[in-house]
Scaffold this motif. Structure first.
Motif, PDB file in Angstrom:
ATOM      1  N   LYS A  37      -0.451   6.926   8.129  1.00 17.53           N
ATOM      2  CA  LYS A  37      -0.983   5.565   8.031  1.00 17.53           C
ATOM      3  C   LYS A  37      -0.272   4.777   6.929  1.00 17.53           C
ATOM      4  CE  LYS A  37      -3.524   3.667   9.885  1.00 17.53           C
ATOM      5  NZ  LYS A  37      -3.370   2.633  10.913  1.00 17.53           N
ATOM      6  N   CYS A  38      -0.016   5.382   5.770  1.00 20.29           N
ATOM      7  CA  CYS A  38       0.679   4.697   4.680  1.00 20.29           C
ATOM      8  C   CYS A  38       2.099   4.312   5.097  1.00 20.29           C
ATOM      9  CB  CYS A  38       0.701   5.578   3.437  1.00 20.29           C
ATOM     10  SG  CYS A  38      -0.905   5.809   2.649  1.00 20.29           S
ATOM     11  N   SER A  39       2.784   5.190   5.820  1.00 16.82           N
ATOM     12  CA  SER A  39       4.141   4.874   6.286  1.00 16.82           C
ATOM     13  C   SER A  39       4.128   3.718   7.268  1.00 16.82           C
ATOM     14  CB  SER A  39       4.762   6.115   6.927  1.00 16.82           C
ATOM     15  OG  SER A  39       4.851   7.174   5.995  1.00 16.82           O
ATOM     16  N   ALA A  40       3.125   3.692   8.150  1.00 18.43           N
ATOM     17  CA  ALA A  40       3.031   2.609   9.128  1.00 18.43           C
ATOM     18  C   ALA A  40       2.724   1.276   8.441  1.00 18.43           C
ATOM     19  CB  ALA A  40       1.956   2.936  10.168  1.00 18.43           C
TER      20      ALA A  40
ATOM     21  N   ILE B 277       4.817  -2.708   8.361  1.00 17.95           N
ATOM     22  CA  ILE B 277       4.305  -3.986   8.847  1.00 17.95           C
ATOM     23  C   ILE B 277       4.007  -4.966   7.716  1.00 17.95           C
ATOM     24  CG2 ILE B 277       3.308  -2.891  10.867  1.00 17.95           C
ATOM     25  CD1 ILE B 277       0.583  -3.112   9.575  1.00 17.95           C
ATOM     26  N   THR B 278       4.142  -4.543   6.467  1.00 21.92           N
ATOM     27  CA  THR B 278       3.903  -5.452   5.332  1.00 21.92           C
ATOM     28  C   THR B 278       5.213  -6.010   4.787  1.00 21.92           C
ATOM     29  OG1 THR B 278       3.840  -3.502   3.867  1.00 21.92           O
ATOM     30  CG2 THR B 278       1.732  -4.381   4.645  1.00 21.92           C
TER      31      THR B 278
ATOM     32  N   TYR C 101      -1.531   2.631  -4.386  1.00 21.14           N
ATOM     33  CA  TYR C 101      -2.823   1.944  -4.416  1.00 21.14           C
ATOM     34  C   TYR C 101      -3.832   2.583  -3.470  1.00 21.14           C
ATOM     35  CZ  TYR C 101      -0.307  -1.531  -7.107  1.00 21.14           C
ATOM     36  OH  TYR C 101       0.426  -2.146  -8.074  1.00 21.14           O
ATOM     37  N   PHE C 102      -3.391   3.247  -2.409  1.00 21.09           N
ATOM     38  CA  PHE C 102      -4.326   4.000  -1.568  1.00 21.09           C
ATOM     39  C   PHE C 102      -4.911   5.177  -2.350  1.00 21.09           C
ATOM     40  CE2 PHE C 102      -5.436   7.172   1.649  1.00 21.09           C
ATOM     41  CZ  PHE C 102      -6.196   6.405   2.517  1.00 21.09           C
ATOM     42  N   ASP C 103      -4.069   5.799  -3.149  1.00 19.51           N
ATOM     43  CA  ASP C 103      -4.556   6.907  -3.973  1.00 19.51           C
ATOM     44  C   ASP C 103      -5.464   6.394  -5.093  1.00 19.51           C
ATOM     45  OD1 ASP C 103      -4.196   9.874  -4.828  1.00 19.51           O
ATOM     46  OD2 ASP C 103      -3.726   8.760  -6.636  1.00 19.51           O
TER      47      ASP C 103
ATOM     48  N   ARG D  96       7.810  -0.397  -0.739  1.00 20.91           N
ATOM     49  CA  ARG D  96       6.498  -0.740  -0.179  1.00 20.91           C
ATOM     50  C   ARG D  96       5.701   0.520   0.145  1.00 20.91           C
ATOM     51  NH1 ARG D  96       9.490  -4.375   2.910  1.00 20.91           N
ATOM     52  NH2 ARG D  96       9.122  -3.172   4.798  1.00 20.91           N
ATOM     53  N   GLU D  97       6.359   1.546   0.664  1.00 17.71           N
ATOM     54  CA  GLU D  97       5.629   2.784   0.958  1.00 17.71           C
ATOM     55  C   GLU D  97       5.116   3.430  -0.324  1.00 17.71           C
ATOM     56  OE1 GLU D  97       6.152   6.978   3.440  1.00 17.71           O
ATOM     57  OE2 GLU D  97       7.635   5.393   3.608  1.00 17.71           O
ATOM     58  N   ARG D  98       5.932   3.406  -1.387  1.00 14.80           N
ATOM     59  CA  ARG D  98       5.453   3.947  -2.671  1.00 14.80           C
ATOM     60  C   ARG D  98       4.269   3.152  -3.194  1.00 14.80           C
ATOM     61  NH1 ARG D  98      10.591   3.765  -6.320  1.00 14.80           N
ATOM     62  NH2 ARG D  98       9.043   4.367  -7.915  1.00 14.80           N
TER      63      ARG D  98
END
Length: 527
Positions: A444-447, A451-452, A418-420, A411-413
């Motif tokens: 923020k991406c790690s957090a 939660i997802t 997608y943020f990038d 999920r973090e990857r």
């Protein structure tokens, strides 16, 4: 400056000033009666009036209105300088974060180096051969049609001549009447043969050039598509063969499994062996369709996508449509990966009462065409409920792969990917109306990955699109951390609602919802 600090030679000793030490009396008597050769006291020439004037000036400066304004101005300048330094630090952190994402992509590319090396060879030559073969096939079809037309015309001409002679001989010679009857028989036979030959030619052309109605999407180039989109088709012919795992985020164990499948499929294609049929099962949005397309392109095959939900509405025409799909698949020179999404919609158990007679007949046609492994097409089934398959379908599956929901690391990857893709890259290019506020992107991406929990890769990709849309909808085009959190919270609430609906449906059917692969996380997902 001596007047300010009170050093005046020849002046009498200063009076006692509070806070200052009292100078000791001179040695050898009072006044100047002492010995002149003795050294003078250090306090003998001190003048306190300079300190008094300095203290008075300090009090006046402190009471001055301009002094307060000057102090406030200095403070504002210091704060402005501090804010500028913080902004530079955030810009540096953003650049570092983007560099980290780039390093992750580079590392992924290095891990796939072996597959990339295999896919770069003989592409241009293979495309040229395919184009030459297509031209030869079309020329052969044209020649065969011309030959059929010439044969029909000659048959009609010959039959007409024979019929005329026979009619004349009918009134004069019985033998000629017999010959005329034979000519009519030959005419009927010629017409029947021409009709059947035309039908065979039509089916041949349809199988070669036309896309079956059940196929929703395909990478196979048709004549109609080449005429409508010549530029697109040309780019496809000269495009590089892609990595089977490019853009696909899977767990390390699953990634190793599907990589072996990709290598085996590519080698099977090159050696003209028999393809293995695969079943991919798991919740929606976990990458099954994406991997099937990548697998076909990596192996140098065409892909065709059909969905099980399109079969049942066809009724009696389902059997004919199914045979057309496999006839069309067998004509592929490159080999065809036939991907059946939602396969459980029509490959259900034949013993159940829910399946109609037409659908049962279509299923039997599918089983007949897949009874033996083929070197022309590869069958890939995708399902969310594989337990509903007819047992004969399970007998045709050679390998089963479980595409589960992504874990924390995956999920973090995905969040970073997608943020990038949807935020950092558009903002850095400056071509779109999108900017990013200053915050710690990596943190923020790690957090968000934590939660997802329970969300699929497709749901996380939609988050990236939602963040971009939020920036476009704002007045200044700036994406803030609060806007990101709001979109994520809304997506999590929607995900939980869907899971509750699915849980209620499972209870209504008498099933245990906890055993459903779509319900790994029904409760406890934080917002």
């Amino acid at each position: 400056m001596s007047w300010l600090f009170g050093y005046n030679k020849g002046q009498p000793a200063p009076p006692d000033v509070p806070g200052l030490p009292v100078p000791p009396p001179p040695l050898g008597g009072d006044g100047d009666g002492g010995d002149k050769n003795k050294p003078k006291d250090k306090w003998s020439n001190f003048d306190p009036t300079g300190l008094e004037r300095a203290a008075k000036a300090a009090r006046e400066l402190d009471q001055s209105r301009h002094a307060k304004e000057a102090l406030g101005l200095a403070k504002m300048q210091e704060e402005t300088l501090h804010m500028e330094q913080q902004a530079k630090i955030k810009e540096y952190e953003a650049a570092v974060e983007q560099l980290k994402n780039e390093q992750i992509r580079v590392q992924g590319d290095e891990r796939r180096k072996t597959l990339n090396e295999e896919t770069k060879q003989n592409q241009a030559a293979r495309a040229k051969v395919e184009r030459e073969n297509a031209d030869i096939i079309r020329e052969q079809i044209r020649l065969k049609a011309a030959e059929h037309r010439q044969t029909v015309l000659e048959s009609i001409k010959t039959a007409g001549t024979v019929f005329g002679e026979g009619f004349r001989a009918f009134v004069s010679d019985w033998d000629k009447v017999t010959a005329a009857a034979a000519g009519l028989t030959l005419l009927a036979l010629g017409v029947y043969s021409a009709k059947n030959a035309t039908g065979v030619a039509g089916r041949y052309i349809e199988a070669r050039l036309g896309k079956p109605s059940l196929v929703r999407d395909t990478s196979r180039i048709t004549v109609l598509e080449a005429a409508k989109h010549p530029v697109k088709v040309t780019k496809r012919l000269f495009s590089k063969i892609q990595d089977a795992l490019e853009g696909v985020v899977l767990s390390p164990k699953l990634e190793e499994r599907v990589r072996d499948i990709a290598i085996a499929t590519r080698n099977t294609k090159q050696n003209k062996g028999l393809y293995r049929n695969i079943l991919m099962y798991g919740p929606p949005g976990t990458g099954k369709t994406l991997f099937a397309k990548k697998l076909a392109m990596h192996s140098g095959m065409d892909y065709a996508i059909m969905t099980g939900g399109d079969v049942a509405p066809m009724g009696r025409d389902g059997v004919t449509a199914m045979h057309k799909v496999f006839d069309w698949a067998n004509t592929s020179k490159r080999g065809l990966l036939l991907f059946v999404d939602e396969a459980d919609a029509f490959l259900r158990k034949r013993a159940t009462e829910k399946i109609s007679e037409d659908l049962r007949a279509t299923l039997n046609a599918f089983l007949y065409r897949t009874g033996e492994q083929s070197n022309k097409f590869m069958l890939v089934l995708a399902s969310n409920q594989p337990e509903q398959f007819d047992w004969a379908i399970n007998d045709r599956i050679d390998e089963i792969v479980n595409f589960a929901l992504p874990g924390l690391e995956e999920r973090e990857r995905l969040v970073r990917l997608y943020f990038d893709k949807y935020v950092l890259q558009p903002a850095s290019e400056g071509k779109q109306r999108l900017k990013i506020a200053q915050f710690d992107y990596g943190k923020k991406c790690s957090a968000l990955a934590k939660i997802t929990q329970g969300m699929s890769g497709r749901e996380i990709s939609k988050l990236g699109v939602a963040w971009q849309a939020a920036a476009y909808a704002s007045e200044d085009g700036v994406l803030t951390e609060a806007m990101i959190d709001a979109r994520v919270a809304d997506a999590i609430r929607q995900h939980q609602q869907k899971m509750e609906w699915l849980k209620a449906e499972g209870k209504g059917e008498g099933k245990d919802p906890e055993r459903n692969p779509l319900l790994p996380h029904l409760q406890g997902t934080p917002v």
